[in-house]
Design a protein around this motif. Sequence first.
Motif, PDB file in Angstrom:
ATOM      1  N   ASP A 574      -2.682-106.086  47.397  1.00  0.00           N
ATOM      2  CA  ASP A 574      -2.627-104.824  48.136  1.00  0.00           C
ATOM      3  C   ASP A 574      -2.045-103.690  47.302  1.00  0.00           C
ATOM      4  OD1 ASP A 574      -3.717-106.057  50.292  1.00  0.00           O
ATOM      5  OD2 ASP A 574      -1.793-106.507  51.260  1.00  0.00           O
ATOM      6  N   ARG A 575      -1.123-103.980  46.429  1.00  0.00           N
ATOM      7  CA  ARG A 575      -0.453-102.936  45.626  1.00  0.00           C
ATOM      8  C   ARG A 575      -1.088-102.796  44.234  1.00  0.00           C
ATOM      9  NH1 ARG A 575       4.678-101.805  46.732  1.00  0.00           N
ATOM     10  NH2 ARG A 575       4.238-100.006  45.392  1.00  0.00           N
ATOM     11  N   SER A 576      -2.362-103.113  44.098  1.00  0.00           N
ATOM     12  CA  SER A 576      -2.996-103.090  42.772  1.00  0.00           C
ATOM     13  C   SER A 576      -2.977-101.701  42.127  1.00  0.00           C
ATOM     14  CB  SER A 576      -4.442-103.591  42.860  1.00  0.00           C
ATOM     15  OG  SER A 576      -5.202-102.755  43.719  1.00  0.00           O
ATOM     16  N   ASP A 577      -2.905-100.636  42.968  1.00  0.00           N
ATOM     17  CA  ASP A 577      -2.879 -99.291  42.401  1.00  0.00           C
ATOM     18  C   ASP A 577      -1.559 -98.977  41.719  1.00  0.00           C
ATOM     19  OD1 ASP A 577      -1.642 -99.454  44.900  1.00  0.00           O
ATOM     20  OD2 ASP A 577      -1.876 -97.300  45.261  1.00  0.00           O
ATOM     21  N   CYS A 578      -0.564 -99.847  41.881  1.00  0.00           N
ATOM     22  CA  CYS A 578       0.742 -99.654  41.243  1.00  0.00           C
ATOM     23  C   CYS A 578       0.876-100.503  39.985  1.00  0.00           C
ATOM     24  CB  CYS A 578       1.869-100.012  42.223  1.00  0.00           C
ATOM     25  SG  CYS A 578       1.911 -98.966  43.691  1.00  0.00           S
ATOM     26  N   ILE A 579      -0.233-101.063  39.508  1.00  0.00           N
ATOM     27  CA  ILE A 579      -0.222-101.901  38.296  1.00  0.00           C
ATOM     28  C   ILE A 579      -1.004-101.178  37.204  1.00  0.00           C
ATOM     29  CG2 ILE A 579      -0.797-104.146  37.305  1.00  0.00           C
ATOM     30  CD1 ILE A 579      -0.742-105.306  40.133  1.00  0.00           C
ATOM     31  N   MET A 616       8.212-100.100  47.904  1.00  0.00           N
ATOM     32  CA  MET A 616       7.214 -99.050  47.812  1.00  0.00           C
ATOM     33  C   MET A 616       7.329 -98.258  46.521  1.00  0.00           C
ATOM     34  SD  MET A 616       5.317 -99.489  50.326  1.00  0.00           S
ATOM     35  CE  MET A 616       4.341 -98.016  50.129  1.00  0.00           C
ATOM     36  N   THR A 617       8.530 -98.256  45.915  1.00  0.00           N
ATOM     37  CA  THR A 617       8.743 -97.486  44.676  1.00  0.00           C
ATOM     38  C   THR A 617       8.458 -98.313  43.422  1.00  0.00           C
ATOM     39  OG1 THR A 617      11.079 -98.102  44.698  1.00  0.00           O
ATOM     40  CG2 THR A 617      10.459 -95.998  45.756  1.00  0.00           C
ATOM     41  N   GLY A 618       8.130 -99.557  43.593  1.00  0.00           N
ATOM     42  CA  GLY A 618       7.979-100.435  42.436  1.00  0.00           C
ATOM     43  C   GLY A 618       6.641-100.282  41.720  1.00  0.00           C
ATOM     44  N   THR A 642       9.304-102.577  37.263  1.00  0.00           N
ATOM     45  CA  THR A 642      10.334-101.559  37.448  1.00  0.00           C
ATOM     46  C   THR A 642      10.272-101.032  38.879  1.00  0.00           C
ATOM     47  OG1 THR A 642       8.825 -99.827  36.673  1.00  0.00           O
ATOM     48  CG2 THR A 642      10.279-100.827  35.028  1.00  0.00           C
ATOM     49  N   GLY A 643      11.414-100.416  39.315  1.00  0.00           N
ATOM     50  CA  GLY A 643      11.435 -99.737  40.607  1.00  0.00           C
ATOM     51  C   GLY A 643      11.537-100.640  41.801  1.00  0.00           C
ATOM     52  N   GLY A 644      11.780-101.922  41.606  1.00  0.00           N
ATOM     53  CA  GLY A 644      11.890-102.847  42.729  1.00  0.00           C
ATOM     54  C   GLY A 644      13.332-103.175  43.041  1.00  0.00           C
ATOM     55  N   PRO A 645      13.564-104.209  43.805  1.00  0.00           N
ATOM     56  CA  PRO A 645      14.931-104.633  44.127  1.00  0.00           C
ATOM     57  C   PRO A 645      15.642-105.140  42.884  1.00  0.00           C
ATOM     58  CG  PRO A 645      13.343-106.253  44.888  1.00  0.00           C
ATOM     59  CD  PRO A 645      12.551-105.053  44.456  1.00  0.00           C
TER      60      PRO A 645
END
Length: 694
Positions: A574-579, A616-618, A642-645
């Motif tokens: 689902d978050r492929s646009d953040c890769i 969401m920021t990762g 980056t940007g995760g917990p």
Amino acid sequence: MTSSSKTGRTAAAFCPRPEDNRTDVASPEPIGDPDRLAALASYDVLDTPVEPAYEDIVRLARRLCETPVALISLLDEHRQWFKARIGFEPFETPISHSVCAHGMASDDLLIIPDLTKDLRTADNPLVVGDPFLRFYAGAPLVTPDGHTLGSLCVIDHALRPQGLSEEQKGDLRGLAGQVVALLEARRTVAERDALLAEARETEQRIRDDRRRFADMFCQAPSFMAMLRGPNHVFEFANPAYSALIGGRDVVGRSVAEALPDAAAQGYVEVLDRVYRTGEAHVAQGSLFSVQSIPGGPIVDRYVDFVFQPVRNTDGAVTGLFIDGSDVTERIRQIKRQVILADLGERLRKLHDISEVVRVATESLVGVIDCSRIGFGSVDPDNETVLMHPETCAPGIESIAGTHAFRTFGSFIDDLNRGEMVVIQDVRKDPRTAANADQFAQINIGAMLNLPVIERGRFVLVVFVHHDGPYRWTEDELWLLRQVGDRTQAAIAQIEAEVQQGVLNQELSHRLKNTLTMVQAIASQTLRGVSERDAVDAFNKRIHALSTAHDVLLQRSWSTAPIRAIAAAVLATFDRSDCIDIEGPDVTLGARSALYFSLLVHELGTNAVKYGSLSAMTGRVRFRWWLEGQTGHEDLVMSWTETGGPTVSEPPSARGFGSRLIRMGLLGTGGVETDYEPEGLVVRLRAPLSQVQRS
């Protein structure tokens, strides 16, 4: 080019027979043989400037033998010097570095498939060190007196267990002969110039030399003529010159009067300049269009020649001496070889059979003597041919359109059997004699037909026409057969690729059905399992494998691009646009591609569940690059979150996914995992050559 071994045996202590691969055959031929060195010195070629003719030969040798290096090596007493070289920087090396020296006593090729394993060359500095030579093939340069001056050699930095093909061997021998011919021509010209210089000393010497040279000219294979005065009146022309110009009577007439075809091509202007300036004019491979047969057609010849001024005792120019050779066949042969090499390159890029035949036909234009050349599409059932627009000589009309084979004779029976049809005179050949009038109406007196067979059927034809009876040379027929062979090979390759594509699609279909069945069986078998996450993970891993197989299918199941696999697998999240994916074009072998698809899937799954993509920021940056020297590179990959917990190393990681990541690209490790506060970093490293193996 290689050297003496450290065992104490000299370079000349080996004499391998060309028919075997023995490495312990001794040769008594010394490099410093006085007669051989005297023969080499007689050519006065050592340390001379670059000459295009020799450069052309090494360039052609490299292309024909498909090696990066080609050299013309001449062996002096303490060094080997290169008259021409390509792909090799030094202009000379010590004789101890010479492989060519090992072939001194052989009258045929010296071929060493692996220089590192041959006793004569294993410890050569050019083999064990830069430039790391691995393969050698050399043809000896043997003078007419039997002295070996050196060799024409080709060299590769890679092993060549198969050596050279028989055709390449023949090409290398032929080019070596051309080198010797050039050296002989150099010496002949030097000797001739010396004779002419002596002839200019006195008028009496001129008359004596003319009488002496007259006999020599008559027997000389090269064409020669003597011109007098500013109008260039022929005083003498030898039989070879007479044959070149079609036996025309020229003695006592000026060049402009006796040879208007030569005047029209600008040769009289060149003669005027030489007479006026006193500077000789030398030409190589000059085009001379001439009527070689009285009443016959104008033909193109290629000649090497010299226009040399003749002076009296006062130094004034009184006439010109012409000396040259008809090199038409040599030039045409070189052109044919170049044409075939270029044709092979062009055909490899084509995927349409009609386009293959069109390109093959174009390669023959201007090389085979004809008045019309083209190709046609054949309807074998109706025995008709659709002639496509062709290339025609001036005054010859096009025959584009549909024609019935039987209207023009019975030669279609030969074509159906895949045989090339050669008819030198349509009025005399029994296959066409009864239809000679139909041929005359479309300006055909002789013809060649080359059939193209597709899946056992005669579907295309390359045609060559002459407007009168004509006998094509063996070289022209050889070229046509070579073009035909390459055309058929290209068509066979296209057909094989089509069949392979059908097979790949069928394999893909069956594989997907199999994987679907595996998923269905797993779902039924694992229906009662309470840990549904594990079942879902299993299904997703099966899907990742299926994705990798889809990419491999596009490359005939042999290799797959890293970028294509990564993009296909990560697109399922689902978050492929953040890769972010970045890296050079690198392919993986089939086995590594499957490992890689599962590995990327596990990294993506972990990032979504626990890592940066759970916020969401990762973001994730996945990149790869090559490190190391060419031929020994490592493939390095980096997965950076980056940007995760906040990340900390887990107390244990014993699941399948964690174990799979630790196995790396080859299943043998090569993985570094850093649990940095800002996000997980995974680095993978493996030899490129291993991950690219299928």
